[in-house]
Design a protein around this motif. Structure first.
Motif, mmCIF file in Angstrom:
data_model
loop_
_atom_site.group_PDB
_atom_site.id
_atom_site.type_symbol
_atom_site.label_atom_id
_atom_site.label_comp_id
_atom_site.label_asym_id
_atom_site.label_seq_id
_atom_site.Cartn_x
_atom_site.Cartn_y
_atom_site.Cartn_z
ATOM 1 N N PHE A 8 18.573 11.456 66.127
ATOM 2 C CA PHE A 8 19.412 10.602 65.288
ATOM 3 C C PHE A 8 19.983 11.392 64.127
ATOM 4 N N ARG A 9 19.146 12.179 63.474
ATOM 5 C CA ARG A 9 19.606 12.987 62.340
ATOM 6 C C ARG A 9 20.664 13.994 62.766
ATOM 7 N N ALA A 10 20.462 14.604 63.919
ATOM 8 C CA ALA A 10 21.443 15.576 64.421
ATOM 9 C C ALA A 10 22.780 14.898 64.693
ATOM 10 N N ARG A 11 22.749 13.705 65.245
ATOM 11 C CA ARG A 11 23.983 12.968 65.521
ATOM 12 C C ARG A 11 24.701 12.612 64.217
ATOM 13 N N VAL A 12 23.938 12.173 63.223
ATOM 14 C CA VAL A 12 24.540 11.821 61.938
ATOM 15 C C VAL A 12 25.060 13.067 61.243
ATOM 16 N N GLU A 38 34.187 10.520 47.658
ATOM 17 C CA GLU A 38 33.560 10.261 48.952
ATOM 18 C C GLU A 38 33.035 11.546 49.583
ATOM 19 N N PHE A 39 33.782 12.639 49.422
ATOM 20 C CA PHE A 39 33.308 13.917 49.957
ATOM 21 C C PHE A 39 32.044 14.371 49.228
ATOM 22 N N GLN A 44 26.102 14.989 49.492
ATOM 23 C CA GLN A 44 24.771 14.611 49.000
ATOM 24 C C GLN A 44 23.956 13.987 50.132
ATOM 25 N N THR A 45 24.602 13.150 50.920
ATOM 26 C CA THR A 45 23.915 12.531 52.055
ATOM 27 C C THR A 45 23.484 13.601 53.045
ATOM 28 N N MET A 46 24.347 14.571 53.278
ATOM 29 C CA MET A 46 24.026 15.657 54.200
ATOM 30 C C MET A 46 22.772 16.401 53.735
ATOM 31 N N SER A 51 15.372 12.977 54.803
ATOM 32 C CA SER A 51 14.518 11.938 54.226
ATOM 33 C C SER A 51 14.943 10.531 54.644
ATOM 34 N N LEU A 52 16.028 10.416 55.406
ATOM 35 C CA LEU A 52 16.509 9.109 55.833
ATOM 36 C C LEU A 52 15.773 8.623 57.077
#
Length: 90
Positions: A8-12, A38-39, A44-46, A51-52
């Motif tokens: 899942f993490r790899a896909r995201v 947004e970028f 930051q999400t990346m 941890s998600l």
């Protein structure tokens, strides 16, 4: 379960990276300035993706949103000859 989560993490990660790779091209257009925050958020999400906790539904929603975003930027980028082909980042 851990194996599914890493998939899942790899896909995201792939979705986020695809969008982030378009940043230089989008910055050449008015789109880039409107999307700077947004970028930053995507980056930051990346960095925090490990941890998600993700579910298949989350991943499908992110993949669908990525696809929709790519469709939205296709025309402005196509006008400059930089539009990604379907299924490609660039």
């Amino acid at each position: 379960m851990e194996n599914c989560e890493s998939v899942f993490r790899a896909r995201v990660r792939n979705c986020l990276q695809t969008i982030i790779e378009l940043e230089p091209e989008l910055e050449k257009h008015a789109l880039g300035e409107r999307l700077l925050d947004e970028f930053r958020q995507l980056k930051q999400t990346m960095n925090a993706i490990d941890s998600l906790e993700l579910t298949e539904d989350d991943v499908r929603r992110i993949e669908r949103s990525t696809s929709e975003f790519l469709e939205e930027v296709r025309l402005p980028l196509a006008l400059d000859g930089h539009a990604p082909k379907r299924g490609e980042a660039q």
